[in-house]
Design an enzyme around this catalytic site. Sequence first.
Site, short mmCIF file in Angstrom:
data_model
loop_
_atom_site.label_atom_id
_atom_site.label_comp_id
_atom_site.label_asym_id
_atom_site.label_seq_id
_atom_site.Cartn_x
_atom_site.Cartn_y
_atom_site.Cartn_z
N ASN A 12 0.87 -1.18 0.00
CA ASN A 12 0.00 0.00 0.00
C ASN A 12 0.90 1.22 0.00
O ASN A 12 1.49 1.57 1.02
CB ASN A 12 -0.89 -0.03 1.26
CG ASN A 12 -1.69 1.24 1.44
OD1 ASN A 12 -1.79 2.05 0.52
ND2 ASN A 12 -2.24 1.43 2.63
N TRP A 13 1.02 1.86 -1.18
CA TRP A 13 1.95 2.98 -1.31
C TRP A 13 1.39 4.27 -0.72
O TRP A 13 2.09 5.29 -0.67
CB TRP A 13 2.32 3.20 -2.78
CG TRP A 13 3.01 2.03 -3.42
CD1 TRP A 13 3.35 0.83 -2.84
CD2 TRP A 13 3.48 1.95 -4.77
NE1 TRP A 13 3.98 0.01 -3.74
CE2 TRP A 13 4.08 0.67 -4.94
CE3 TRP A 13 3.45 2.82 -5.86
CZ2 TRP A 13 4.64 0.26 -6.15
CZ3 TRP A 13 4.00 2.43 -7.06
CH2 TRP A 13 4.60 1.16 -7.20
N LYS A 14 0.13 4.25 -0.35
CA LYS A 14 -0.53 5.44 0.22
C LYS A 14 -0.33 6.65 -0.71
O LYS A 14 -0.29 6.49 -1.91
CB LYS A 14 -0.01 5.70 1.64
CG LYS A 14 -0.08 4.45 2.52
CD LYS A 14 0.13 4.73 3.96
CE LYS A 14 0.14 3.41 4.72
NZ LYS A 14 0.17 3.56 6.16
N HIS A 98 -9.29 1.23 5.01
CA HIS A 98 -8.01 1.36 5.70
C HIS A 98 -8.21 2.26 6.92
O HIS A 98 -9.02 3.20 6.88
CB HIS A 98 -6.97 1.95 4.74
CG HIS A 98 -5.59 1.91 5.30
ND1 HIS A 98 -5.13 2.86 6.18
CD2 HIS A 98 -4.59 1.01 5.14
CE1 HIS A 98 -3.88 2.55 6.53
NE2 HIS A 98 -3.53 1.43 5.92
N GLU A 100 -6.60 4.66 8.00
CA GLU A 100 -6.44 6.09 7.73
C GLU A 100 -7.72 6.69 7.15
O GLU A 100 -8.09 7.82 7.47
CB GLU A 100 -5.24 6.31 6.80
CG GLU A 100 -3.92 6.10 7.54
CD GLU A 100 -2.78 5.57 6.69
OE1 GLU A 100 -2.85 5.64 5.46
OE2 GLU A 100 -1.81 5.06 7.29
N GLU A 170 -5.21 -5.12 10.65
CA GLU A 170 -4.18 -4.10 10.84
C GLU A 170 -4.41 -3.37 12.16
O GLU A 170 -5.20 -2.42 12.21
CB GLU A 170 -4.24 -3.08 9.71
CG GLU A 170 -4.01 -3.67 8.34
CD GLU A 170 -3.39 -2.64 7.41
OE1 GLU A 170 -2.27 -2.88 6.95
OE2 GLU A 170 -3.98 -1.58 7.19
N GLY A 176 2.74 2.03 10.78
CA GLY A 176 3.71 3.13 10.63
C GLY A 176 4.41 3.51 11.92
O GLY A 176 5.06 4.56 11.99
N SER A 216 3.71 -2.46 10.34
CA SER A 216 5.17 -2.50 10.46
C SER A 216 5.78 -3.85 10.07
O SER A 216 6.71 -4.33 10.73
CB SER A 216 5.59 -2.09 11.88
OG SER A 216 5.14 -0.77 12.16
N GLY A 237 2.90 -1.18 4.32
CA GLY A 237 2.92 0.25 4.03
C GLY A 237 4.35 0.70 3.75
O GLY A 237 4.88 0.53 2.64
N GLY A 238 4.99 1.26 4.76
CA GLY A 238 6.31 1.88 4.61
C GLY A 238 7.33 1.02 3.86
O GLY A 238 8.01 1.51 2.95
C1 PEP Z 1 -0.62 0.12 6.26
O1 PEP Z 1 -0.79 1.31 6.30
O2 PEP Z 1 -1.43 -0.62 5.67
C2 PEP Z 1 0.56 -0.42 6.95
C3 PEP Z 1 0.54 -1.65 7.34
O3 PEP Z 1 1.61 0.45 7.13
P1 PEP Z 1 3.08 0.09 7.72
O4 PEP Z 1 3.52 -1.20 7.08
O5 PEP Z 1 3.92 1.24 7.36
O6 PEP Z 1 2.90 -0.08 9.21
#
Ligand code: PEP
Length: 254
Positions: A12-14, A98, A100, A170, A176, A216, A237-238
């Site tokens: 997920n590149w957001k 998500h 967010e 999640e 994050g 993470s 994500g990251g």
């Molecule tokens: C996400 O936002 O879906 C996520 C899991 O982010 P991260 O891997 O950066 O925690």
Amino acid sequence: MNKERKLIIAGNWKMNKTAAEALDLVNGLKRELASVKEVDIVVCPPFTALDAVSKAILDSNLRLGAQNMSENGFGAYTGEIAAGMLKEFSVRFVILGHSERRQYQKEPDALISKKALAVHAAALKPIVCVGETLAEREGGRTEQVLETQVTGSLDGLSKEQMVETVVAYEPVWAIGTGKTATTEQAQSAHAFIRGVLVRMFDDTVARRVRIQYGGSVKPSNARELMSQPDVDGALVGGASLEVRSFADIIKNSI
Ligand code: PEP
């Protein structure tokens, strides 16, 4: 790794990467991951990079996902994106709900279930995200929150649609933040979600649904997380923003 369900790992590149940067990333992933057959690999760039990425991955084992979609078809909905627009770019998956979007756009479960139905109506597959906040976990309400989100966000789906739906667990406190759920916390939440799916649908459906862990995920913890019986992949994500880390998460999970 011998799994009951095929692993699905999605990036997920957001709201990151211009179209040119997205191309660099996806070309690197294509090179690194060309021989991987054991995992369904999905990249979810922002809408503005879907065109470039979709052309770049045409002849590859990477699949395309979007990060959101309107519950409505084409029409007067300023700023929204309809299923028919995503299909033009061979999108296969759509992330919905998500945390967010739940937090910043105040998306409730009822809207997420409408979107999930619209995604299926277009023959796409939703990745429906659920997860508790830190306050909810510390207040002992994790299972109650997961049950409400799972039943609400997947309300109205048929058994056939549910089998083609991915659920992403999640925990909000792990997104994050660098804090990952322990393997025991992840497995226990995943098994609980599968139990909710048994009650909503049936045992056969629940056993076929893939449940991703997100929060993470990195190359160093991917293997242990993926080795849990009810963890069927990851939403990253990251660490999905760099070729090295996303490719290593996938390689370490096989
Ligand atoms: C996400 O936002 O879906 C996520 C899991 O982010 P991260 O891997 O950066 O925690």
